[in-house]
Design a protein around this motif. Structure first.
Motif, short mmCIF file in Angstrom:
data_model
loop_
_atom_site.label_atom_id
_atom_site.label_comp_id
_atom_site.label_asym_id
_atom_site.label_seq_id
_atom_site.Cartn_x
_atom_site.Cartn_y
_atom_site.Cartn_z
N UNK A 9 0.85 -1.29 0.05
CA UNK A 9 0.05 0.21 -0.09
C UNK A 9 0.91 1.22 0.11
N UNK A 10 0.44 2.29 -0.49
CA UNK A 10 1.05 3.58 -0.33
C UNK A 10 1.64 3.86 0.95
N UNK A 11 2.56 4.48 1.17
CA UNK A 11 3.14 5.08 2.29
C UNK A 11 2.61 6.15 2.91
N UNK A 12 2.10 6.15 4.21
CA UNK A 12 1.33 7.20 4.73
C UNK A 12 2.20 7.72 5.82
N UNK A 13 2.47 9.00 6.22
CA UNK A 13 2.87 9.33 7.49
C UNK A 13 1.90 9.96 8.23
N UNK A 14 1.46 9.35 9.48
CA UNK A 14 0.37 10.07 10.06
C UNK A 14 1.09 10.98 11.26
N UNK A 15 0.85 12.16 11.00
CA UNK A 15 1.25 13.21 11.61
C UNK A 15 0.62 13.81 13.01
N UNK A 16 -0.71 13.00 13.32
CA UNK A 16 -1.22 13.28 14.51
C UNK A 16 -0.31 13.06 15.80
N UNK A 17 0.34 12.00 15.86
CA UNK A 17 1.19 11.84 17.15
C UNK A 17 2.12 13.08 17.12
N UNK A 18 2.77 13.51 15.97
CA UNK A 18 3.62 14.62 16.00
C UNK A 18 2.99 15.94 16.56
N UNK A 19 2.01 16.06 16.10
CA UNK A 19 1.03 17.43 16.55
C UNK A 19 0.83 17.27 17.96
N UNK A 20 0.54 16.03 18.62
CA UNK A 20 0.54 15.86 20.20
C UNK A 20 2.07 16.33 20.68
N UNK A 21 2.89 15.79 20.00
CA UNK A 21 4.34 15.98 20.87
C UNK A 21 4.60 17.42 20.79
N UNK A 22 4.39 18.14 19.77
CA UNK A 22 4.60 19.59 19.68
C UNK A 22 3.80 20.44 20.52
N UNK A 23 2.62 19.73 20.73
CA UNK A 23 1.58 20.44 21.63
C UNK A 23 1.97 20.52 23.08
N UNK A 24 2.47 19.35 23.41
CA UNK A 24 2.88 19.06 24.71
C UNK A 24 4.17 19.91 25.16
N UNK A 25 5.14 19.81 24.04
CA UNK A 25 6.26 20.57 24.36
C UNK A 25 6.00 21.95 24.39
N UNK A 26 5.11 22.78 23.69
CA UNK A 26 4.63 23.97 23.95
C UNK A 26 4.31 24.23 25.31
N UNK A 27 3.03 23.40 25.67
CA UNK A 27 2.41 23.53 26.91
C UNK A 27 3.54 23.65 28.17
N UNK A 28 4.58 22.63 28.04
CA UNK A 28 5.64 22.57 28.78
C UNK A 28 6.51 23.74 28.97
N UNK A 29 6.80 24.31 27.71
CA UNK A 29 7.61 25.54 27.78
C UNK A 29 6.94 26.70 28.15
N UNK A 30 5.80 26.92 28.00
CA UNK A 30 4.89 27.85 28.57
C UNK A 30 4.86 27.94 29.89
N UNK A 31 4.50 26.66 30.49
CA UNK A 31 4.29 26.57 31.96
C UNK A 31 5.63 26.72 32.84
N UNK A 32 6.67 26.14 31.98
CA UNK A 32 8.02 26.09 32.92
C UNK A 32 8.65 27.45 32.73
#
Length: 140
Positions: A9-32
């Motif tokens: 099948x065609x190779x697909x990259x699922x970016x949903x987990x990547x968005x979650x990681x970036x969002x978590x990093x953003x929250x971490x930097x904002x809080x800390x």
């Protein structure tokens, strides 16, 4: 046994987990992260007054470099512009007290060589307090 290639099948990259990681990093930097208002450096600048008592000025050795290439030390004109003559003139005026400030006033048309000779003479005598001044009117 099947040795045939199967269709991949065609190779697909699922970016949903990547968005979650970036969002978590953003929250971490904002809080800390803490923001501080930076204060400016305080600098003590020197002050100068033109109304200094004459007794303070009498301690100074005033050396004037004229445009035509002559040295004048406390009103006495030197014969030539050699370093040896300049050293001898400074010795006479300071009378061995090399802690007195040497104030150098050079004409705008004076050569840099002449100013360097003053530095050489001051260094050989051990004079460490040097100051440069300018005059509103040309030195004559």
């Amino acid at each position: 046994m099947k040795f045939r290639r199967q269709k991949i099948d065609d190779v697909q990259i699922n970016i949903t987990p990547l968005i979650d990681v970036v969002f978590l990093l953003l929250i971490f930097f904002m809080v800390s992260t803490t923001f501080n208002q930076s204060t400016e450096l305080t600098i003590d600048l020197p002050t100068a007054t033109s109304n200094a008592p004459s007794s303070d000025r009498s301690k100074n050795v005033e050396l004037v470099i004229t445009a035509d290439g002559q040295y004048v030390i406390n009103g006495q004109t030197l014969i030539n512009e050699k370093v040896g003559t300049l050293i001898q003139g400074l010795k006479e005026v300071t009378a061995g007290d090399y802690t007195r400030p040497l104030i150098i006033t050079a004409d705008a048309k004076a050569s840099y060589d002449m100013v360097l000779r003053v530095y050489d003479a001051a260094a050989s005598l051990g004079i460490t307090k040097l100051a440069h001044t300018a005059q509103k009117e040309p030195v004559q």
